[in-house]
Design an enzyme around this catalytic site. Structure first.
Site, PDB file in Angstrom:
ATOM      1  N   SER A 199       0.899  -1.683   0.326  1.00 38.17           N
ATOM      2  CA  SER A 199      -0.160   0.096   0.043  1.00 38.17           C
ATOM      3  C   SER A 199       0.461   1.206  -0.195  1.00 38.17           C
ATOM      4  O   SER A 199       0.439   2.284  -0.176  1.00 38.17           O
ATOM      5  CB  SER A 199      -0.906  -0.395   1.042  1.00 38.17           C
ATOM      6  N   ASP A 232      -4.433   8.233   9.771  1.00 39.37           N
ATOM      7  CA  ASP A 232      -4.339   6.222  10.063  1.00 39.37           C
ATOM      8  C   ASP A 232      -3.226   6.188  11.051  1.00 39.37           C
ATOM      9  O   ASP A 232      -2.542   5.192  11.712  1.00 39.37           O
ATOM     10  CB  ASP A 232      -4.698   5.247   9.431  1.00 39.37           C
ATOM     11  N   HIS A 281       0.112   5.766   6.969  1.00 40.63           N
ATOM     12  CA  HIS A 281       0.115   6.062   5.729  1.00 40.63           C
ATOM     13  C   HIS A 281       0.288   6.925   5.029  1.00 40.63           C
ATOM     14  O   HIS A 281      -0.461   8.220   5.734  1.00 40.63           O
ATOM     15  CB  HIS A 281      -1.271   5.000   4.354  1.00 40.63           C
TER      16      HIS A 281
END
Length: 202
Positions: free
Chosen positions: A10, A158, A161
Site C-alpha cells: 500500500s 491512520d 500511510h
C-alpha cells in the site's frame, strides 16, 4: 523503452490517494525532468506480503526489467511472520527477477518498525534489508518512510500511510538511490529517441 518494475504494497499503491500521487508515478516525473527514458510499472497490492509478492511476480517478468524496486515486508512483520521467512521470500523474489534479467539493477526499499519496544524482532527486521542489499549488490533506500513516519502532517489519519505530501517525500527518498542507477542504465544502452516515460498499474 527501458522499464522499472516496482513490486510493493500500500505504500507503493498510494493508499487512499490517486495513482498519480503515489511515489512510483512521481518517479516518472523525475525521470522525465532529467531526460531519462523509462517506463515505470507499479505492481502494487494493498496489504501485500512477501509471499503474495512471489505469487504476483511472474506475469510482470514476461517483459524485460532494467531496474527492480522491491518494497515489501512490513505487512509480514505486522502479521508476526518470522524475520527469516520474510528474508527468504524477499531473496526468492530477487532471485527470480535476476534469473530473467541478469543485468537488472536492484533497489531495496528498507523499512523499520515503530519502536514500541527495542526487541530482537524489531532490530532483526531492520537489519534484514541491509543484509539483503549487501548480499545482492543492491542499492538500499535505508528507510522508505524517512521524514514521514510519525509525522501527522505527512500522514493519513491512520498515522501509518503517507498522504499526498508524504508520498512526495517517499519519491525523494527513492530518487536519491534510483537516479544514479537510472543514469547508468541509460548511458550503458546509449539508445536514441525520447519517448515519454509513463506509469502503468496492474
Amino acid at each position: 523503452m527501458k522499464r522499472i518494475l516496482v513490486l510493493g504494497d500500500s505504500l507503493s499503491e498510494g493508499f487512499l490517494l490517486k495513482d498519480s500521487e503515489a511515489y512510483p508515478a512521481l518517479l516518472v516525473d523525475k525521470l522525465r525532468a532529467v531526460g531519462l527514458d523509462f517506463e515505470v510499472t507499479n505492481a502494487r497490492a494493498s496489504g501485500g506480503t512477501t509471499e503474495g509478492g512471489l505469487r504476483r511476480l511472474p506475469p510482470h517478468l514476461k517483459h524485460p526489467v532494467d531496474i527492480f524496486i522491491l518494497e515489501l515486508g512490513v505487512n509480514d512483520a505486522f502479521l508476526g511472520v518470522p524475520v527469516e521467512q520474510i528474508r527468504q521470500n524477499l531473496q526468492q523474489i530477487i532471485d527470480r527477477v535476476k534469473q530473467r534479467n541478469s543485468n537488472a539493477g536492484i533497489v531495496i526499499a528498507g523499512m523499520q518498525l515503530p519502536n514500541y519496544s527495542a526487541d530482537d524482532y524489531i532490530r532483526a527486521f531492520g537489519q534484514m534489508y541491509v543484509d539483503l542489499a549487501a548480499k545482492n549488490h543492491a542499492a538500499l533506500v535505508p528507510y522508505l518512510l524517512e521524514g514521514v513516519g510519525g509525522n501527522p502532517a505527512l500522514s493519513l489519519p491512520d498515522r501509518l500511510h503517507p498522504n499526498a505530501a508524504g508520498q512526495k517525500v517517499l519519491a525523494e527518498n527513492v530518487w536519491r538511490v534510483l537516479e544514479p542507477m537510472a543514469r547508468e542504465k541509460a548511458s550503458a544502452s546509449n539508445v536514441g529517441g525520447a519517448a515519454t516515460p509513463r506509469p502503468s498499474g496492474h
